[in-house]
Design a protein around this motif. Structure first.
Motif, PDB file in Angstrom:
ATOM      1  N   UNK A  92       0.846  -1.204   0.000  1.00 36.88           N
ATOM      2  CA  UNK A  92       0.000   0.000   0.000  1.00 36.88           C
ATOM      3  C   UNK A  92       0.880   1.252   0.000  1.00 36.88           C
ATOM      4  N   UNK A  93       1.938   1.226   0.770  1.00 38.43           N
ATOM      5  CA  UNK A  93       2.836   2.380   0.808  1.00 38.43           C
ATOM      6  C   UNK A  93       3.522   2.552  -0.562  1.00 38.43           C
ATOM      7  N   UNK A 103      -3.103  11.266  -0.198  1.00 36.18           N
ATOM      8  CA  UNK A 103      -3.305   9.963   0.420  1.00 36.18           C
ATOM      9  C   UNK A 103      -3.741   8.981  -0.650  1.00 36.18           C
ATOM     10  N   UNK A 104      -3.225   7.773  -0.566  1.00 41.50           N
ATOM     11  CA  UNK A 104      -3.683   6.683  -1.410  1.00 41.50           C
ATOM     12  C   UNK A 104      -4.503   5.773  -0.511  1.00 41.50           C
ATOM     13  N   UNK A 105      -5.774   5.609  -0.832  1.00 38.39           N
ATOM     14  CA  UNK A 105      -6.667   4.791  -0.008  1.00 38.39           C
ATOM     15  C   UNK A 105      -6.874   3.457  -0.706  1.00 38.39           C
ATOM     16  N   UNK A 159      -4.398   3.167   4.166  1.00 36.09           N
ATOM     17  CA  UNK A 159      -3.980   4.280   3.323  1.00 36.09           C
ATOM     18  C   UNK A 159      -2.483   4.490   3.444  1.00 36.09           C
ATOM     19  N   UNK A 160      -1.907   5.074   2.405  1.00 38.71           N
ATOM     20  CA  UNK A 160      -0.527   5.528   2.458  1.00 38.71           C
ATOM     21  C   UNK A 160      -0.549   7.026   2.207  1.00 38.71           C
ATOM     22  N   UNK A 191      -5.388  15.496  -1.934  1.00 33.32           N
ATOM     23  CA  UNK A 191      -6.112  14.556  -2.785  1.00 33.32           C
ATOM     24  C   UNK A 191      -6.142  13.188  -2.118  1.00 33.32           C
ATOM     25  N   UNK A 192      -7.268  12.481  -2.285  1.00 32.71           N
ATOM     26  CA  UNK A 192      -7.330  11.083  -1.866  1.00 32.71           C
ATOM     27  C   UNK A 192      -7.518  10.252  -3.134  1.00 32.71           C
ATOM     28  N   UNK A 193      -6.505   9.470  -3.482  1.00 31.25           N
ATOM     29  CA  UNK A 193      -6.585   8.609  -4.657  1.00 31.25           C
ATOM     30  C   UNK A 193      -6.983   7.205  -4.183  1.00 31.25           C
ATOM     31  N   UNK A 194      -8.084   6.698  -4.748  1.00 35.96           N
ATOM     32  CA  UNK A 194      -8.614   5.400  -4.325  1.00 35.96           C
ATOM     33  C   UNK A 194      -8.139   4.313  -5.271  1.00 35.96           C
TER      34      UNK A 194
END
Lengths: 307, 307
Positions: free
Chosen positions: B109-110, B128-130, B138-139, B238-241
């Motif tokens: 995930x990281x 953040x990457x969710x 999340x990372x 931003x939150x990227x899913x």
């Protein structure tokens, strides 16, 4: 040498620090109400603390002002400082001509976070300062600097909902951490007059009042959740608790510790985070907020050189 | 040039990138099961992707491996990669002698967070990457580097409880974001066999099945909460899913957007955060995870020079 001010709703706390972040003098005075009186309070606080230390104004490199209200990243202005009767104040533009010293402004919680880090930060360099006052908000400090984030909402854990069936929050949501653990929300739910409503609630809870016990339980649940959120999101090493409610001391930390303990018993994962050991209370009368204000605007080089 | 591998439960995705983070070649192969087969998969993936690009192994500066499981900050070892049948693997010590190239390992995930940042990160530098897969985590990426925090729990938003009356979580708590939005938890609550249980739930919800509708609502609530927590704590731009569930595309984002919209309608403060605009879905088949693995271990200087 630098001056730092924590401009609170009733009192302004002023310190003067040297380059090694030692406090040379400290003084307190009453805060005026409204934009002009607040400006005058700031100017007077600088003179008072300089006089206290026997230091001339010319020897001060900067004045940092911590105030409740919104301060955009890098801005010289505070907005919506409701407790001070200030809708908007350009602190730098108003005070620099009067004082003849560079003046910076920061949100009071973020400033206090810097000060708590200087006084109680651990070696790892990531710390959260959780302010329990009328509202609930945190400041996150990374490598000696306040975490700024993208748009100013960093540390706004008070408005994370942890219970869809919880009490309504003044923000419009339900079951926010602030609706459970904010001094203002507790006072409103308690609904009886008193100068120190949260203390009254704790007294009544000790005497067995059912509503007071429920409110105290909710408060502990809210604070424990805030600590969990800060560790599970930003993975801060330490959560330092301050703000008005921190004056409750053990009466606050005991139910919060019990709540954290219950969570740790239920979950091996939560247990592995050792949340109880990571949370600590700012001592009563700590100069963290004013000290932190004095640190506002130091350059990265200075932070690295002096910690 | 660097090689990056995303070692997943069934497939391993491999890319080779140049110094400007352009992908020169990409290939996929089946992942072996167990510690020896996973090691062999990694070695084979490097050779395959080098062959694909027509590049000799000697010209590769590093191999980065993203794997599910725990990787302590700075460690060369992965632990508890349950999906791969790996209890512990020292990736660097096992693979470096075979490949003759520096090998680094990172939690998947990281690593994917780094890749999502390279592909979709905005200018402000906090993202953040969710990851929505079997679990939810999340990372957080700050200035091109994965936020490390104090002890490895950064981004573990899946185990924040948002409902004390919610379903039990495998971690021992109740109402965790993962218990509502994790693919594993949804499959368990659905309780019917199927290769793609979350897709089955969405199909049944479209057909009006009451349990499926409730599960889909819970999933949207969990994802929306994760986005709120990330913005209200770390203030990411931003939150990227991404992750397995992101293959649902619009079928996932539509109920999540509706949930965010309902929150914004209830609260002016939440509305001011513009959460809907800040959340975005990783395109299907994105090479983010393997690309991010290739970026693992770049020095700060390289990140600043090449973005």
């Amino acid at each position: 040498m630098r001056v730092g001010l924590d401009v609170g709703g009733t009192k302004t706390d002023a310190v003067i620090i040297d380059d090694d972040v030692h406090i040379l003098a400290r003084t307190r005075l009453a805060t005026g109400w409204g934009v002009d009186a607040v400006g005058a309070t700031i100017a007077r606080a600088v003179d008072l603390v300089c006089g206290e230390a026997g230091i001339a104004r010319e020897d001060i490199r900067s004045v940092g002002v911590g105030m409740p209200g919104q301060v955009a990243p890098g801005s010289t202005r505070v907005a919506h400082a409701v407790n001070l009767g200030v809708r908007e104040l350009d602190v730098t533009r108003t005070l620099e001509p009067i004082l003849g010293i560079p003046v910076r402004v920061e949100n009071d919680v973020k400033a206090a976070a810097l000060g708590a880090h200087a006084l109680h930060g651990s070696g790892s360099g990531t710390m959260a300062y959780l302010n329990l006052g009328t509202g609930v908000a945190a400041g996150i400090v990374v490598e000696g600097q306040v975490w700024r984030g993208a748009g100013g909402s960093a540390g706004e854990v008070g408005h994370i909902s942890i219970d869809p069936a919880g009490p309504p929050c003044r923000c419009g949501q339900r079951g926010c951490i602030e609706a459970l653990a904010g001094g203002g929300a507790v006072a409103e739910r308690w609904g009886r007059p008193g100068a120190l409503p949260v203390r009254d609630v704790f007294d009544a809870a000790d005497a067995g009042d059912a509503l007071a016990v429920a409110l105290r339980d909710d408060l502990a649940r809210g604070v424990a959740s805030a600590i969990r959120v800060l560790v599970l999101t930003a993975d801060v090493d330490t959560v330092v608790i301050g703000g008005g409610l921190s004056a409750l001391g053990d009466r606050l930390t005991t139910p919060v510790a019990a709540e954290l303990e219950a969570g740790a018993e239920a979950s091996a994962f939560i247990r592995s985070l050792r949340l109880r050991e990571r949370a600590t209370l700012l001592p009563a009368g700590s100069p963290a907020a004013a000290l932190g204000a004095a640190l506002v605007g130091r350059t990265t080089e200075e932070v690295l050189a002096h910690g």
